[in-house]
Design an enzyme around this catalytic site. Structure first.
Site, mmCIF file in Angstrom:
data_model
loop_
_atom_site.group_PDB
_atom_site.id
_atom_site.type_symbol
_atom_site.label_atom_id
_atom_site.label_comp_id
_atom_site.label_asym_id
_atom_site.label_seq_id
_atom_site.Cartn_x
_atom_site.Cartn_y
_atom_site.Cartn_z
ATOM 1 N N GLY A 106 -63.475 -52.257 45.570
ATOM 2 C CA GLY A 106 -63.908 -52.899 44.371
ATOM 3 C C GLY A 106 -63.005 -52.729 43.355
ATOM 4 N N VAL B 236 -65.633 -48.976 38.511
ATOM 5 C CA VAL B 236 -66.905 -48.494 39.396
ATOM 6 C C VAL B 236 -66.041 -47.417 40.532
ATOM 7 C CG1 VAL B 236 -68.331 -49.135 41.277
ATOM 8 C CG2 VAL B 236 -68.115 -50.684 39.389
ATOM 9 N N GLY B 237 -64.793 -47.668 40.680
ATOM 10 C CA GLY B 237 -64.145 -46.611 41.561
ATOM 11 C C GLY B 237 -64.027 -45.384 40.898
ATOM 12 N N GLU C 29 -60.095 -48.562 47.510
ATOM 13 C CA GLU C 29 -59.225 -49.648 47.774
ATOM 14 C C GLU C 29 -59.717 -50.359 46.555
ATOM 15 O OE1 GLU C 29 -57.095 -50.018 49.453
ATOM 16 O OE2 GLU C 29 -57.687 -48.559 51.308
#
Length: 460
Positions: free
Chosen positions: A192, A196-197, A214
């Protein structure tokens, strides 16, 4: 899956118990599960195509090529090499530790969490699972709620085909994701965006859980004047506007030598017509934007810039035509944020060296592309541009080679997968040394000092 209080914890504990009992460790079990996953995709191909069309307007050809077919090929490659990947890997042993044998024994990590993405909702949920399954892990899958048809289909089919004691699907929004992230998984795999990572990595740190992230970023595409412009345009159009540009490795912007900029733009326009017709918004081969929020964001990217191709918008169909803007200000959002849609900025530069310098002064991208027939320029690009992957004279095609890992560097991601690299991501390579007693026994019972010296000399 039921969302009653404690339901997610119960599923997690069931998966953990299966791992502890060793259910997933044998070659036979893993191979059987891979074959079951293969059957699930093949026997329900039409249902997956329909779901992908519902979520993203993907054509049958695009759905098969980029999702279903990709996964079937990945599974076949994994099955072919699985037995070899599972074997202990022999390494040398120094003289000081002799007599001994040393090896690395791959073992599964345990119970892992895979959080999929909406842009390739089937591939980006199940490709990491193929790797996790091959490595012998139990897995909990969380498909993206922004692709609800694909998510629901996987949640329905996976329990029918795969071992429910070793894999489960949990659907839901960010609250469900937060609940999952609070659990002590042995690995978390997230696909994503960068924002959010960071949340995933912060949550994982509370349990010291390793992560694979990723992510994405602004993947540049450099066009040298010394290239076949028509072929270059065809390959850029394919790479940029597959899935309506909603691809993490799509060319995000083009840096083109000024002397061939007009020719490139002309060929881009002609190639868009060749691939999607005079009215791309009506083409069955051209997908739609995932939701209204993303459509509004993409519309803003085009405002205030010189649009040289496209720009047409159909809000009812959630579509934005393939759009090219020329020389946008680099401080505007379209050049500061990952576009993730069908808008392509084209920026004129004086040379490839200037383009490389432009790339080097920004975050490291997930992919970087160069079109040039010059061997020296190709080597300069490979040597100087840091990116997750580099592709010369094409876009995205490196994804077709399972011998090449896929993953980012810096802000574009952590870790990698595909083929053996995915197997290793979801494995712990356990160090093993086996020593022998024969030398100590031989020294102890040697009949004389001379005999002992002889044995030592033979060893050392």
């Amino acid at each position: 899956m039921s969302r009653t209080p404690g339901a997610i914890v119960s599923v997690f504990e069931r998966l953990q118990q299966s791992y502890v009992l060793g259910k997933t460790k044998t070659y036979a079990w893993r191979k059987a599960q891979l074959e079951a996953l293969q059957r699930m995709l093949s026997e329900n191909e039409a249902a997956f195509v329909e779901a992908l069309n519902t979520d993203l307007g993907k054509s049958e050809a695009e759905a098969f090529t980029t999702e279903i077919g990709f996964l079937l090929s990945d599974i076949q490659h994994t099955k072919k090499h699985l037995r070899q990947w599972m074997k202990a890997r022999k390494v040398s042993t120094p003289l000081v530790a002799q007599p001994a044998r040393s090896s690395l024994q791959p073992e599964p990590l345990g119970t892992v969490l895979i959080i999929g993405a909406w842009n390739y909702p089937v591939q980006l949920t199940l490709a990491p699972y193929v790797a996790a399954l091959a490595a012998g892990n139990c897995a909990l899958l969380k498909p993206s709620e922004l692709a609800p048809a694909s998510s629901a289909l996987m949640a329905s089919l996976i329990p029918k085909y795969l071992d429910g004691d070793a894999v489960a699907v949990v659907e839901g929004d960010k609250d469900v994701a937060s609940e999952l992230l609070s659990l002590p998984f042995d690995h978390i795999f997230y696909t994503g965006g960068e924002a959010v990572g960071k949340i995933v990595m912060t949550a994982a740190a509370q349990n010291l859980t390793p992560v694979t992230l990723e992510l994405g970023g602004k993947s540049p595409c450099v066009v040298d004047a010394n290239t076949d412009i028509a072929t270059t345009a065809r390959r850029i159009v394919w790479g940029k506007w597959t899935n309506a540009g909603q691809t993490c490795i799509a060319p995000d912007y083009v840096l083109v030598e000024r002397s061939c900029a007009d020719a490139l733009i002309d060929k881009l326009g002609k190639e868009i017509i060749r691939q999607f017709g005079n009215q791309p918004l009506q083409s069955k081969d051209y997908g739609r934007i995932v939701n209204e929020r993303h459509l509004a964001r993409l519309k803003q990217y085009t405002e205030g810039h010189e649009i040289v191709i496209g720009g047409q918008l159909d809000e009812a169909q959630m579509k934005l035509a393939p759009t090219v803007i020329l020389n946008p200000d680099i401080d505007t959002p379209v050049m500061q944020e990952e576009i993730f849609g069908p808008v392509l900025p084209v920026i004129e530069v004086s040379s490839v060296s200037e383009a490389i310098d432009f790339i080097k002064r920004r975050h490291k991208p997930l992919a970087a592309y160069l079109f040039s027939e010059s061997q020296s320029i190709q080597q300069q690009f490979v040597d100087e541009v840091s990116a997750g992957s580099v592709c010369i004279n094409d876009t995205m095609m490196f994804m077709a080679n399972p011998q090449l890992p896929f993953g980012g560097v810096g802000n574009s991601g952590i870790g990698r997968y595909h083929g053996k690299f995915g197997f290793d991501t979801f494995s712990h390579l356990k160090s093993v040394m086996k020593r022998s007693f024969w030398f100590d026994v031989a020294i102890r019972y040697a009949p004389s000092s001379a005999r002992k010296r002889f044995l030592l000399k033979k060893l050392l």
